[in-house]
Design an enzyme around this catalytic site. Structure first.
Site, PDB file in Angstrom:
ATOM      1  N   ASP A   8      36.482  -4.000  15.500  1.00  0.00           N
ATOM      2  CA  ASP A   8      35.879  -5.239  15.008  1.00  0.00           C
ATOM      3  C   ASP A   8      36.664  -6.421  15.549  1.00  0.00           C
ATOM      4  O   ASP A   8      37.892  -6.485  15.374  1.00  0.00           O
ATOM      5  CB  ASP A   8      35.890  -5.279  13.477  1.00  0.00           C
ATOM      6  N   ASP A 129      22.482  -2.196   7.081  1.00  0.00           N
ATOM      7  CA  ASP A 129      23.637  -2.419   6.225  1.00  0.00           C
ATOM      8  C   ASP A 129      23.130  -2.746   4.827  1.00  0.00           C
ATOM      9  O   ASP A 129      22.379  -3.716   4.646  1.00  0.00           O
ATOM     10  CB  ASP A 129      24.480  -3.577   6.760  1.00  0.00           C
TER      11      ASP A 129
END
Length: 257
Positions: A8, A129
């Site tokens: 990330d 998500d």
């Protein structure tokens, strides 16, 4: 089952968030490229890159770092974060990325997903998500009223190659994956599912193996790799570095090494 390390990127650094909260970020390495090389050296067959700045801004923000990673490693790279139109997807593909991951666009412009699937066959993934079963968008900053299972069905009809399912409340918490939610979403579609969020141990990966018959073909691991709770080489040995013969045809087309 494929074990896929997550990288990330926030403000150029390799970080991890807690439940997607940008205010709860921890820097693990200044160089995402060095991290990518490390995971490849330890046996990773694929890397999962998230442009956190891009997810928040709505447009890609870390193209230079993404291009450097794609050039530095020989394994396929999948990228998400801020990819919300045809142009941004086309541009990230030109960086050497093997697969683009879209989320918000799947909710707001499903017709765009169909176009992208036609233009880039087997190279479009959807990130679903979820908070309490409902799909979050815009870098997890907003939550829609769309059920994750409904979106999975809709995206399967658009022709997506893969669905990456993340339980936001598990992400970055080392609390274990949401097995029931993964089983539910895998049961509702034939599209291969990659599990993400909460994986804390090799035992969690072995539990996910029980979902392989339902279509869960991979697992993304983030924080547990960076804290040392999971050693990548041990995880790969436990669940298999890439049993290509067991992977559904759609996933096999994703060029897993």
């Amino acid at each position: 089952m494929h074990v896929i390390p997550a990288i990330d990127i926030l403000e150029g650094h390799c970080v991890r968030l807690y439940q997607g909260d940008y205010q709860q970020s921890q820097i693990y390495d200044q160089s995402p490229v060095d991290v990518a090389r490390k995971w490849e050296d330890q046996g990773a067959t694929r890397l999962h890159i998230v442009d956190l700045d891009g997810a928040k801004a709505g447009t890609p923000q870390n193209q230079e770092a993404i291009a450097a990673i794609a050039e530095a490693v020989s394994v396929p790279v999948q990228v998400g974060g801020g990819l919300r139109n045809y142009q941004s997807v086309a541009e990230v593909m030109e960086l050497g990325v093997q697969q683009a991951i879209l989320g918000t666009t799947a909710v707001e412009q499903p017709e765009t997903i169909r176009t992208l699937c036609q233009e880039f066959p087997n190279r479009i993934a959807i990130g679903i998500d979820a908070r309490n079963g409902k799909v979050a968008t815009k870098g997890w900053l907003e939550t829609s009223e769309i059920l994750a299972t409904d979106l999975a069905l809709q995206m399967a009809k658009q022709g997506v190659a893969t669905i990456i399912y993340t339980d936001i409340y598990r992400d970055g918490t080392l609390s274990g994956p949401n097995i029931e939610a993964l089983r539910e979403i895998a049961n509702c579609t034939d599209v291969p599912i990659i599990a993400s969020g909460g994986i804390r141990s090799v035992t969690d990966l072995l539990n996910l193996l029980t979902l392989e018959p339902y279509g869960v073909a991979g697992a993304i691991i983030g924080r547990a790799l960076y804290t040392g709770d999971v050693v990548l080489s041990e995880a790969l040995q436990a669940v298999g570095p890439g049993r290509i013969q067991d992977v559904p045809p759609e996933l096999g087309n994703m060029d897993f090494a």
